[in-house]
Enzyme design. Structure first.
Site, PDB file in Angstrom:
ATOM      1  N   TYR A  66       0.858  -1.192   0.000  1.00  0.00           N
ATOM      2  CA  TYR A  66       0.000   0.000   0.000  1.00  0.00           C
ATOM      3  C   TYR A  66       0.887   1.231   0.000  1.00  0.00           C
ATOM      4  O   TYR A  66       1.521   1.561   0.991  1.00  0.00           O
ATOM      5  CB  TYR A  66      -0.907   0.027   1.234  1.00  0.00           C
ATOM      6  CG  TYR A  66      -1.881  -1.125   1.343  1.00  0.00           C
ATOM      7  CD1 TYR A  66      -2.198  -1.918   0.250  1.00  0.00           C
ATOM      8  CD2 TYR A  66      -2.489  -1.418   2.560  1.00  0.00           C
ATOM      9  CE1 TYR A  66      -3.092  -2.977   0.369  1.00  0.00           C
ATOM     10  CE2 TYR A  66      -3.390  -2.463   2.692  1.00  0.00           C
ATOM     11  CZ  TYR A  66      -3.687  -3.246   1.589  1.00  0.00           C
ATOM     12  OH  TYR A  66      -4.567  -4.283   1.716  1.00  0.00           O
ATOM     13  N   PHE A 215     -13.955  -5.264   1.069  1.00  0.00           N
ATOM     14  CA  PHE A 215     -14.971  -4.632   0.213  1.00  0.00           C
ATOM     15  C   PHE A 215     -16.396  -4.922   0.703  1.00  0.00           C
ATOM     16  O   PHE A 215     -17.181  -5.573   0.002  1.00  0.00           O
ATOM     17  CB  PHE A 215     -14.819  -5.066  -1.255  1.00  0.00           C
ATOM     18  CG  PHE A 215     -13.514  -4.676  -1.891  1.00  0.00           C
ATOM     19  CD1 PHE A 215     -12.878  -3.488  -1.556  1.00  0.00           C
ATOM     20  CD2 PHE A 215     -12.910  -5.497  -2.828  1.00  0.00           C
ATOM     21  CE1 PHE A 215     -11.665  -3.132  -2.135  1.00  0.00           C
ATOM     22  CE2 PHE A 215     -11.690  -5.148  -3.422  1.00  0.00           C
ATOM     23  CZ  PHE A 215     -11.081  -3.958  -3.061  1.00  0.00           C
ATOM     24  N   PRO A 216     -16.775  -4.419   1.900  1.00  0.00           N
ATOM     25  CA  PRO A 216     -18.116  -4.682   2.422  1.00  0.00           C
ATOM     26  C   PRO A 216     -19.238  -4.129   1.536  1.00  0.00           C
ATOM     27  O   PRO A 216     -20.375  -4.578   1.622  1.00  0.00           O
ATOM     28  CB  PRO A 216     -18.126  -4.004   3.795  1.00  0.00           C
ATOM     29  CG  PRO A 216     -16.941  -3.105   3.814  1.00  0.00           C
ATOM     30  CD  PRO A 216     -15.945  -3.668   2.858  1.00  0.00           C
ATOM     31  N   LEU A 217     -18.902  -3.163   0.661  1.00  0.00           N
ATOM     32  CA  LEU A 217     -19.900  -2.646  -0.285  1.00  0.00           C
ATOM     33  C   LEU A 217     -19.430  -2.800  -1.728  1.00  0.00           C
ATOM     34  O   LEU A 217     -19.857  -2.063  -2.606  1.00  0.00           O
ATOM     35  CB  LEU A 217     -20.199  -1.172   0.004  1.00  0.00           C
ATOM     36  CG  LEU A 217     -21.064  -0.873   1.231  1.00  0.00           C
ATOM     37  CD1 LEU A 217     -21.258   0.620   1.401  1.00  0.00           C
ATOM     38  CD2 LEU A 217     -22.407  -1.568   1.146  1.00  0.00           C
ATOM     39  N   GLY A 218     -18.550  -3.774  -1.996  1.00  0.00           N
ATOM     40  CA  GLY A 218     -17.972  -3.919  -3.337  1.00  0.00           C
ATOM     41  C   GLY A 218     -18.780  -4.811  -4.256  1.00  0.00           C
ATOM     42  O   GLY A 218     -19.269  -5.861  -3.853  1.00  0.00           O
ATOM     43  N   GLY A 219     -18.924  -4.393  -5.517  1.00  0.00           N
ATOM     44  CA  GLY A 219     -19.488  -5.256  -6.547  1.00  0.00           C
ATOM     45  C   GLY A 219     -20.992  -5.450  -6.511  1.00  0.00           C
ATOM     46  O   GLY A 219     -21.513  -6.414  -7.062  1.00  0.00           O
ATOM     47  N   PHE A 220     -21.708  -4.528  -5.859  1.00  0.00           N
ATOM     48  CA  PHE A 220     -23.178  -4.614  -5.860  1.00  0.00           C
ATOM     49  C   PHE A 220     -23.714  -4.188  -7.230  1.00  0.00           C
ATOM     50  O   PHE A 220     -23.254  -3.210  -7.811  1.00  0.00           O
ATOM     51  CB  PHE A 220     -23.766  -3.676  -4.805  1.00  0.00           C
ATOM     52  CG  PHE A 220     -23.741  -4.197  -3.401  1.00  0.00           C
ATOM     53  CD1 PHE A 220     -24.918  -4.424  -2.713  1.00  0.00           C
ATOM     54  CD2 PHE A 220     -22.546  -4.451  -2.748  1.00  0.00           C
ATOM     55  CE1 PHE A 220     -24.908  -4.886  -1.402  1.00  0.00           C
ATOM     56  CE2 PHE A 220     -22.516  -4.914  -1.442  1.00  0.00           C
ATOM     57  CZ  PHE A 220     -23.710  -5.134  -0.768  1.00  0.00           C
ATOM     58  N   PRO A 222     -26.826  -2.443  -9.468  1.00  0.00           N
ATOM     59  CA  PRO A 222     -27.754  -1.359  -9.104  1.00  0.00           C
ATOM     60  C   PRO A 222     -28.996  -1.874  -8.354  1.00  0.00           C
ATOM     61  O   PRO A 222     -29.453  -1.248  -7.405  1.00  0.00           O
ATOM     62  CB  PRO A 222     -28.132  -0.736 -10.444  1.00  0.00           C
ATOM     63  CG  PRO A 222     -26.958  -1.022 -11.331  1.00  0.00           C
ATOM     64  CD  PRO A 222     -26.450  -2.377 -10.898  1.00  0.00           C
ATOM     65  N   LEU A 223     -29.505  -3.030  -8.768  1.00  0.00           N
ATOM     66  CA  LEU A 223     -30.697  -3.609  -8.134  1.00  0.00           C
ATOM     67  C   LEU A 223     -30.391  -3.981  -6.678  1.00  0.00           C
ATOM     68  O   LEU A 223     -31.177  -3.715  -5.765  1.00  0.00           O
ATOM     69  CB  LEU A 223     -31.143  -4.849  -8.920  1.00  0.00           C
ATOM     70  CG  LEU A 223     -32.558  -5.361  -8.655  1.00  0.00           C
ATOM     71  CD1 LEU A 223     -33.571  -4.326  -9.118  1.00  0.00           C
ATOM     72  CD2 LEU A 223     -32.791  -6.669  -9.399  1.00  0.00           C
TER      73      LEU A 223
END
Length: 290
Positions: A66, A215-220, A222-223
């Site tokens: 990083y 990535f707790p919000l990764g790759g969702f 739109p639906l």
């Protein structure tokens, strides 16, 4: 153990003989754009790290890739000498190129160099936990990890590493690693929308091995995002809060490492993870990844 840590959402977990808070902090976002170069706000980055420890967080996730080296050097500047209760988990197996890519670096000499660089940049004589990063930027890829993992086992024998884990790994690679030496954690992409590791999580829980989702919000889609937003709106919470609270409820062996470069956002994440979800909420959220 920090007196504050028991008040964090989720309580505590043990990585081998190391006790950590289930709510941890991921340092990746402290580096510059694209996880390259220094942060725009150096003092702000130090403040986030110090606030994480002040809140009682005892699990910080990092990697020498990083920046490269940036987040480890910030951790050292902000927190060294480290308290006995703080545990820093790092990973090796990838480096950075000038384009900002993450080429694999898993040859024995690459791994030995990476471990020594992590020790130097963090200001440590022993690394608490080292994860072997597998696969590539697209995700886990099949193939044997034996040569690379055995190199880390050898470095552990030399006293440079306390515990081992794997990251970005297939279930088969997790099993192969465990056949070579004990592991204390698996770090993979997993969240409400990406449930591919459900079976693995339950199996690891039975074995007392931590699962650390990134990535707790990764790759969702739109639906899926709109379904999550609808639940969040009903609970008067942010989608991130709901996602983190769901992960803590999903299994007792799940450790959270959400990242942020803002003190306010860090506090918001801690508060959000403590959100209370009803059985009805959970049933609705479970539909997102099905």
């Amino acid at each position: 153990m920090s007196t504050l840590s028991t008040s964090l959402p989720g309580g505590i977990w043990t990585l081998g003989d190391l006790t950590v808070t289930r709510f941890g902090y991921g340092a990746m976002q402290l580096a510059g754009p694209g996880v390259m170069g220094p942060p725009a706000d150096h003092d702000g980055a130090l403040a986030v790290l110090r606030e994480a420890v002040h809140l009682g967080i005892t699990h910080i996730d990092t990697a020498d890739a990083y920046g490269p080296r940036v987040t480890n050097q910030l951790i050292r500047e902000a927190l060294h000498p480290y308290s006995d209760s703080l545990h820093i988990v790092t990973k090796v197996g990838a480096t950075r190129d000038e384009q900002g890519g993450w080429p694999p670096a898993r040859r024995p000499e690459d791994l030995r160099r990476a471990v020594h660089e992590n020790l130097e940049n963090l200001g440590l004589e022993v690394l608490d936990v080292v994860n072997l990063r597998l696969g590539d930027a697209q995700g886990p890829q099949p193939g044997s990890l034996a040569e690379a993992f055995e190199t880390l086992v050898d470095l552990r024998r030399q006293g440079l590493i306390r515990h081992l884990g794997v990251s970005n790994a297939t279930a088969e690679q997790v099993a192969e690693a465990r056949s070579i030496a004990p592991i204390v954690c698996v770090q993979n992409m997993y969240n409400l929308a990406h449930r591919q590791d459900d079976e693995l999580i339950d199996e690891l829980a039975e074995q007392g091995i931590a699962y650390v989702p990134f990535f707790p919000l990764g790759g969702f889609s739109p639906l899926q995002s709109s379904a999550l937003s609808a639940v969040a709106a009903r609970l008067d919470a942010t989608p991130m809060s709901v996602a983190l609270a769901w992960l803590l409820r999903r299994s007792p062996n799940i450790l959270l490492i959400p990242g942020t470069s803002s003190v306010a956002h860090l506090r918001e994440n801690v508060a959000g993870a403590g959100l209370s979800l009803s059985d009805e909420d959970l049933a609705e959220l479970d539909k997102i990844g099905r």
